[in-house]
Design an enzyme around this catalytic site. Structure first.
Site, PDB file in Angstrom:
ATOM      1  N   ARG A   9       0.812  -5.943   5.119  1.00 28.10           N
ATOM      2  CA  ARG A   9       1.348  -6.557   3.896  1.00 28.10           C
ATOM      3  C   ARG A   9       0.997  -8.038   3.789  1.00 28.10           C
ATOM      4  O   ARG A   9       1.773  -8.834   3.245  1.00 28.10           O
ATOM      5  CB  ARG A   9       2.875  -6.374   3.797  1.00 28.10           C
ATOM      6  CG  ARG A   9       3.310  -4.930   3.687  1.00 28.10           C
ATOM      7  CD  ARG A   9       4.650  -4.803   2.966  1.00 28.10           C
ATOM      8  NE  ARG A   9       5.134  -3.439   3.086  1.00 28.10           N
ATOM      9  CZ  ARG A   9       6.261  -3.076   3.717  1.00 28.10           C
ATOM     10  NH1 ARG A   9       7.047  -3.992   4.249  1.00 28.10           N
ATOM     11  NH2 ARG A   9       6.610  -1.818   3.794  1.00 28.10           N
ATOM     12  N   TYR A  51       8.720  11.144   0.468  1.00 28.22           N
ATOM     13  CA  TYR A  51       9.001  10.546  -0.851  1.00 28.22           C
ATOM     14  C   TYR A  51       8.919  11.589  -1.958  1.00 28.22           C
ATOM     15  O   TYR A  51       9.718  11.585  -2.894  1.00 28.22           O
ATOM     16  CB  TYR A  51       8.019   9.404  -1.137  1.00 28.22           C
ATOM     17  CG  TYR A  51       8.269   8.155  -0.341  1.00 28.22           C
ATOM     18  CD1 TYR A  51       9.185   7.191  -0.773  1.00 28.22           C
ATOM     19  CD2 TYR A  51       7.591   7.917   0.849  1.00 28.22           C
ATOM     20  CE1 TYR A  51       9.410   6.028  -0.048  1.00 28.22           C
ATOM     21  CE2 TYR A  51       7.818   6.751   1.591  1.00 28.22           C
ATOM     22  CZ  TYR A  51       8.728   5.824   1.135  1.00 28.22           C
ATOM     23  OH  TYR A  51       8.952   4.680   1.864  1.00 28.22           O
ATOM     24  N   ASP A  60      -1.009   1.253  -2.903  1.00 19.94           N
ATOM     25  CA  ASP A  60       0.280   1.750  -2.421  1.00 19.94           C
ATOM     26  C   ASP A  60       0.107   3.199  -1.985  1.00 19.94           C
ATOM     27  O   ASP A  60      -0.678   3.933  -2.585  1.00 19.94           O
ATOM     28  CB  ASP A  60       1.341   1.655  -3.530  1.00 19.94           C
ATOM     29  CG  ASP A  60       2.738   1.920  -2.998  1.00 19.94           C
ATOM     30  OD1 ASP A  60       3.162   3.091  -3.009  1.00 19.94           O
ATOM     31  OD2 ASP A  60       3.399   0.976  -2.546  1.00 19.94           O
TER      32      ASP A  60
END
Length: 343
Positions: A25, A152, A75
């Site tokens: 990140r 997810y 992402d």
């Protein structure tokens, strides 16, 4: 050119006095220039799909710090979106998705070869970066591991214990296994296009690997990684692959050999000393400083940087954090860390 790139040398097994360094990140909210570009894009997903701006935020930490690698700005949830899942971000709460909870939901998804039109802007970002990065900087492509992405897709959001995914795994294993297979196949296609567009290394992020235990870990963390890496190396001979089965604990031992990964990234729940004995003996390791030190800084940051560098100094090592740098990190602390590392 490849042999002059420090990151590629470490991934090929070379031990260096000063290890190559990049941060998970590293393009993110702790940097004022990132926040400005994200505001220009409008929202997070718009930034991911704007090739020029996604390339810009990828380049920002390279300009500021001279890291040895840039990682594509994207992402892990873009892939399920490309497969037909709905994806949106709630401010302050993170991603939300439509859910896959049965065979019917799975059947409604697209096939592995139907993702590329949706992902075209991501591939364009890779092409821009391969042109614009400094010649000594390695470009890393990435994807989420099938298990982590599946958690997810099944829950529709991030969960603390991944309980919805575990429930589907035990209650309807056929549907669950078919979802993992689809994600494994689609991940291969996605990463392969990233490499064709200029990425020199790929990394597989299995952020929730640690919640799989025993045989379930072998079946749903290790096996998909092995399949992805084998196929990537068959299609792109010599391509280095980094695997990050976060919080794998004892399962870090032998993970590189079992999957064919050239490097295993470590979280900060294991000590560098333990990792030297148990993981680095099989090849390159990446990590594993606590991201909290990027917030608190001070002498503790300098001491820990030196300690990790020294601990891993007898074998191939890529210096990194044990997880992503957090939005509250002080950019100045990154400079302090780099000075301690490169001294």
């Amino acid at each position: 050119m490849a042999e002059t790139k420090k990151l590629l040398r470490a991934l090929s097994g070379e031990t260096m006095d000063v290890p190559p360094v990049w941060l998970m990140r590293q393009a993110g909210r702790y940097l004022p220039e990132y926040r400005a570009t994200r505001a220009e894009a409008g929202d997070f997903l718009s930034l991911c799909y704007n090739s020029e701006l996604a390339a810009e935020v990828t380049l920002q930490p390279i300009r500021r710090y001279g890291f040895d690698a840039a990682i594509l700005f994207a992402d892990i949830l873009l892939l399920p979106q490309a497969l037909g899942a709905e994806l949106w971000f709630e401010t302050g709460e993170g991603p939300r998705m439509s859910t896959i909870t049965d065979a019917q939901g799975l059947k409604a998804l697209k096939g592995k070869d139907d993702i590329h039109d949706h992902m075209a802007p991501v591939y364009e970002t890779c092409r821009i970066l391969s042109r614009e990065l400094p010649k000594e900087t390695t470009l890393i492509g990435f994807a989420g591991a099938p298990w982590t992405v599946a958690t997810y897709m099944i829950a529709g959001r991030g969960t603390k214990d991944q309980a919805p995914a575990h429930a589907l795994r035990t209650e309807d294993e056929a549907t669950f296994a078919a979802l993992i297979d689809l994600l494994t196949d689609a991940t291969i296609e996605y990463l392969s296009k990233q490499v064709e567009a200029g990425c020199e290394v790929v990394k597989i992020f299995d952020s929730w690997a640690g919640s799989l235990k025993g045989e379930a870990f072998d079946k749903y963390a290790m096996e998909p990684a092995k399949r992805i890496i084998a196929e990537m190396k068959a299609r792109h001979p010599g391509l280095p692959c980094i695997a990050f089965p976060r919080e794998a604990g004892d399962k870090y031992v032998g993970f590189a050999k079992a999957t064919g990964a050239d490097c295993v990234a470590l979280d900060n729940s294991v000590s560098a000393e333990w990792a030297v004995e148990n993981v680095q003996k099989d090849g390159c390791v990446q990590g594993n400083m606590d991201p909290k030190l990027m917030v608190t800084g001070g002498q503790a940051l300098i001491d820990e940087t030196r300690r990790i560098k020294e601990a891993f100094s007898k074998g191939p090592h890529i210096f990194n954090l044990g997880h992503g740098i957090t939005p509250d990190a002080d950019p100045e602390n990154v400079t302090v860390m780099l000075e301690a590392l490169r001294a």
